[in-house]
Scaffold this motif. Structure first.
Motif, PDB file in Angstrom:
ATOM      1  N   PHE A 434       9.518 -26.343 108.053  1.00 58.43           N
ATOM      2  CA  PHE A 434      11.220 -27.099 109.234  1.00 58.43           C
ATOM      3  C   PHE A 434      11.276 -26.463 110.317  1.00 58.43           C
ATOM      4  N   LEU A 435      10.643 -26.170 111.417  1.00 56.87           N
ATOM      5  CA  LEU A 435      10.913 -25.741 112.808  1.00 56.87           C
ATOM      6  C   LEU A 435      10.457 -26.882 113.229  1.00 56.87           C
ATOM      7  N   ALA A 436      11.286 -26.727 114.910  1.00 55.33           N
ATOM      8  CA  ALA A 436      10.486 -27.488 115.953  1.00 55.33           C
ATOM      9  C   ALA A 436       9.692 -28.322 115.366  1.00 55.33           C
ATOM     10  N   LEU A 441       8.860 -32.143 111.669  1.00 56.26           N
ATOM     11  CA  LEU A 441       9.814 -32.830 112.145  1.00 56.26           C
ATOM     12  C   LEU A 441       9.579 -33.652 112.881  1.00 56.26           C
ATOM     13  N   SER A 471      17.468 -27.381 106.256  1.00 51.81           N
ATOM     14  CA  SER A 471      17.032 -26.133 107.414  1.00 51.81           C
ATOM     15  C   SER A 471      18.034 -25.220 107.530  1.00 51.81           C
TER      16      SER A 471
END
Lengths: 641, 288
Positions: A434-436, A441, A471
């Protein structure tokens, strides 16, 4: 050349399976498993190179394969008999009907049905090649991991009978079936491999023979066989009305708006929903986690559920702007949202992973249902990143469980200080989810944009809400890993085996490489894939976004590193944390009202009273089933909206 | 593009001063509302200078690095926004920044800090739908996620996006950590969560957090202005006026509300988001 590597890839895993079954000496079989996985990986690479050197064009081979057709038919009958025997043995008589019915239908169709146009049995294009790479690399690595893991597993679970030979047999059969599935274009072949993956997952889930494993495995079986039934009906219907059982011709008909293609496409898409564990069929995948970890990793990342996604991606050009497409998109979006809620309420690591798989698959299914080039573009990346990071996470949670004797996220408090290596892998895996800069994204960006363009209001809501909840559960897990811990390093020992580590390392490196090469990959591979599928290609990623993305990728890797190096040099005085003055000498303990020392426990939020599985699963299954029944009836009845 | 770079540099240089000054005004007005004299206007800057001159004390060695990351990613968010790039990307980077703040809160395992951080996480979940929907609203109105293109079409979007505006102002209270949604940190000690997520941040760390908050506030006010700018001077004046008005409104709400439970915050915010931004979205999509 491909006429050699393709059958090799399909048949070789079966050979390895037979060898595994016959070899009862663990050391010998382990060695064979390593060699087989390396061979599978190498031949997949070879196929890829061959195919690329021939210009990466669509390759069709094997037009007249009557012997192979007959063999597959016989194997399918054997499979049906096997399922029937097992369901009678466990007194689940009605399940056998779901196998006898469709197999009978297919047999009758093939022997007495209309003459069919001879089409290629095997078809290689960008999408199937991508699937081959995922299966070849991730699948083989999981087998390498399984060698080490199963050794420890049977060491810790003495009460279970050691049937490792059987376990590895199933893993290899699974890989073979997946190769067959993604490379075939003939729906009769696809149907056979489809049933084979269903049966394999059923047997893997029931591996331990414990009562809960058996009941969960039968749940998985009937849900998947139900999908198989829909698939069989779809194939027969199509054979009668259009005289062909070729998948790509069906898609051609569907894209051209031929009415006869509507019902088969809807039925196959329905079947794919069961395989991809979408609502209301999600429970089988959650039940599947009773099996040893390598099989969960295999089911969740490289095989099984990806088979459902694969077939939906295939169908998506034909589903665009149809009732079927709307149905699939709605079910996918709904699943994405509702299972991400349920994931928040779980504290069992594997359960969180299971729910997040379903949720992520929901987003992919929604992407397929919308059937636009940009959603498929997003979906492909989601699938790719999901395959790697889920496989990494499952393997890592499995290894962590072996060390901690628990897979509860609350027990992973401060994992970074207890088992630093495993915590590091877990961090990369979760970041990948999930992170940037990672996959999620840009896929979310693209999916959101496409659903706005499509005018799909409900999808916009699903994505906006679902991304918030997604998130939430990942971040709280990550926070748990890095929190300062009251658990001492000496209490637990990292007993992860070398082969497990090899697999974990390769996954982590793959993850980061993929992330860095993301724009390149999009340009070189995914764009041609989209062009092949839709016949045209419009740039999903404008140059400016691409530049922004590169900057973000660089920053998210570089900033923490630089900040870390900088802050390490700072001189600091360490103090105790604030506890209203009842600290007991360190940050881990406090003095309670009786004057005794107590260990401090910080727990995460789970809200299980509000959004737990028990609260939400029933109603949402009911709702999704109702939607499916209504919309399927509309499609079959020919109602247009 | 060149103008974009100028704006971005202006943001980096001026935002802390604007943010700090607004903070000073905030304190002064709040004090007057409570019939106090209040601190001098420049008090926030004095505080920062004082914090920087203190001895660095810390509970956990990694907190500084996490806060630094939070700070830099916040800068990146603002720079991306003011240089006119993709607004959805801006908010994605912003949520990544907020994730690092969460890490900085929980890494200590200190009870108050952890509770504050957990609630901060719930706040993120609470406002994210409204934020994403606002981006979608701009996209629907301007046909692009690009801030540059949104700002230069020559019309104010407020007339087409009133619902999104209300939703965004609503969640602004959460983002600015104002009462009644100041569940993650509070202005005053001696409450149930002490200072929440900032409890364990000392000296330079706290100063860093404070400056980041100023950057964030200026960025958020930038988004507010984006609803009103239309390329003309009047548009700019109106947007600045609205910006001050919204800021005053936040102070007013802050001073006349008591802290809410996070459950209520979540439910109320989602309901408001649905009935303002959601309804506006439906209308816009149907009209198209």
């Amino acid at each position: 050349m491909a006429s050699f590597t393709v059958p090799f890839l399909i048949i070789f895993p079966f050979v390895s399976a037979v060898l595994s079954y016959c070899t009862r000496i663990n050391k010998l079989r382990n060695g064979m498993s390593y060699i087989s996985s390396v061979i599978i990986m190498a031949v997949t690479g070879l196929l890829f190179v061959q195919w690329c050197s021939q210009g990466a064009a669509v390759t069709e081979i094997y037009y007249e394969t009557h012997t192979a057709d007959r063999v597959i038919l016989i194997l399918e009958i054997i499979l049906a008999i096997y399922i029937t025997v097992l369901s009678f043995r466990h007194r689940k008589y009605w399940i056998s009907l779901l196998s006898i019915g469709p197999t009978g239908l297919i047999v009758w169709f093939e022997l007495f049905g209309p003459g069919l146009k001879e089409t290629a049995r095997i078809r290689i294009d960008h999408l199937s090649m991508l699937m081959c790479l995922i299966i070849g690399i991730i699948g083989s690595l999981i087998i390498v991991y399984a060698v080490g893991y199963m050794h420890g597993y049977h060491h810790h679970h003495r009460h279970l009978r050691d049937r490792r030979y059987y376990f590895f047999t199933l893993l290899f059969v699974f890989l073979g079936a997946m190769y067959g599935f993604v490379l075939s274009d003939n729906l009769l072949w696809i149907d056979f491999f489809w049933e084979l993956t269903s049966v394999c997952s059923f047997l893997l889930i029931g591996y331990t023979h414990e009562p809960v494993a058996i009941s969960n495995s039968f749940r998985a079986l009937w849900m998947n066989l139900l999908g198989g039934t829909a698939l069989a009906i779809g194939i027969v219907y199509m054979g009668f009305y259009s005289g062909t059982v070729s998948l790509h011709e069906l898609i051609g008909l569907g894209t051209g708006g031929v009415a006869a293609a509507t019902i088969p496409i809807a039925l196959i898409a329905f079947a794919a929903l069961t395989k991809a564990a979408q609502m209301p069929f999600s429970t089988w995948l959650i039940g599947a986690m009773v099996a040893p970890t390598p099989s969960s990793a295999l089911l969740h990342s490289a095989t099984m559920v990806k088979a459902g996604i694969y077939i939906l991606f295939r169908l998506s050009p034909a589903m665009a702007k149809t009732t079927t497409g709307n149905m699939i998109a709605f079910i996918g979006g709904f699943t994405f949202l509702i299972t991400s809620f349920m994931a928040i309420a779980q504290s069992d690591g594997k359960k969180v992973l299971a729910f997040s798989t379903i949720s992520n698959l929901g987003l992919m299914v929604a992407c397929a249902g919308m059937g636009r080039s940009e959603t498929i573009w997003a979906g492909i990346f989601l699938m790719l990143f999901h395959a790697i990071s889920k496989s990494l996470l499952f393997q890592d949670v499995g290894a962590t469980e072996n060390c901690l004797h628990s897979r509860d996220i609350e027990d992973m408090h401060g994992l970074l200080y207890i088992l630093p290596r495993l915590a590091f892998f877990m961090f990369i895996g979760i970041a990948g989810m999930f992170l940037a800069p990672f996959g999620m994204l840009i896929s979310k960006w693209s999916a959101l944009k496409a659903s706005v363009n499509e005018g799909n209001i409900i999808m916009v809501f699903f994505i906006c809400l679902g991304s918030a909840t997604t998130s939430f559960y990942w971040t709280k897990w990550m926070g748990k890993i890095i929190s300062a811990s009251h658990l001492k390093e000496t209490q637990f020992r990292d007993i992860t085996k070398k082969n497990e580590l090899i697999s974990l390392w390769i996954h982590a490196v793959l993850m980061i490489t993929l992330c860095l090469l993301f724009p390149l990959l999009s340009h070189v591979y995914v764009n041609p894939l989209i062009e092949e599928m839709f016949g045209f290609y419009s740039d999903v990623l404008p140059t400016q976004i691409l530049l922004t993305l590169v900057v973000i990728i660089g920053l998210v890797f570089a900033v923490p590193l630089l900040a870390f190096l900088y802050s390490r040099k700072m001189r600091k005085t360490y103090v105790l944390s604030y506890m209203n003055g009842v600290n007991a000498g360190n940050n881990m303990k406090f003095i309670d009202s009786f004057g005794e020392q107590k260990t401090l426990w910080m727990s995460n939020f789970y809200f299980h009273k509000w959004i737990g599985q028990r609260k939400l699963m029933g109603p949402s299954q009911f709702f999704a089933a109702a939607v499916l029944v209504v919309m399927m009836s509309m499609i079959i009845g020919g109602v247009r909206i | 593009m060149n103008m974009g770079i100028v704006y971005a540099i202006a943001y980096i240089v001026l935002a802390p001063f604007v943010g700090g000054f607004l903070d000073g005004v905030d304190r002064k007005i709040s004090a007057r509302m409570q019939r106090r004299v209040g601190p001098p206007l420049l008090q926030p800057f004095y505080d920062i200078v004082k914090l920087f001159n203190k001895e660095t004390i810390s509970v956990d060695s990694s907190q500084t690095f996490l806060l630094l990351t939070y700070f830099v990613l916040m800068l990146v968010t603002g720079v991306m926004f003011f240089s006119g790039s993709d607004i959805l990307m801006c908010f994605f980077v912003l949520s990544t920044a907020a994730t690092f703040l969460y890490f900085a809160g929980v890494i200590t395992s200190s009870p108050y800090s952890s509770i504050g951080a957990q609630r901060e996480l719930i706040q993120m979940m609470t406002y994210e739908p409204a934020v994403l929907l606002t981006c979608v609203g701009f996209y629907l109105a301007a046909g692009s996620f690009n801030v540059n293109e949104i700002a230069s079409t020559g019309t104010s979007y407020i007339f087409r996006l009133p619902g999104f505006f209300v939703a965004f102002v609503f969640i602004l209270t959460i983002k600015m950590r104002k009462s009644p949604f100041d569940t993650s940190t509070s202005h005053h000690m001696h409450q149930e969560l002490v200072k929440g997520i900032t409890t364990e941040m000392g000296s330079k760390n706290l100063a860093l957090f404070q400056i980041t908050e100023w950057y964030e506030n200026v960025f958020l006010m930038g988004v507010i202005c984006l609803f009103f700018v239309n390329g003309s001077i009047t548009g700019l004046v109106i947007s600045l006026a609205v910006f001050l008005l919204v800021y005053f409104l936040e102070i007013l709400i802050d001073n006349c509300c008591a802290r809410m439970k996070w459950q209520d915050m979540l439910v109320i915010t989602w309901i408001v988001t649905f009935f303002t931004a959601g309804v506006n979205l439906v209308i816009l999509m149907v009209i198209r």
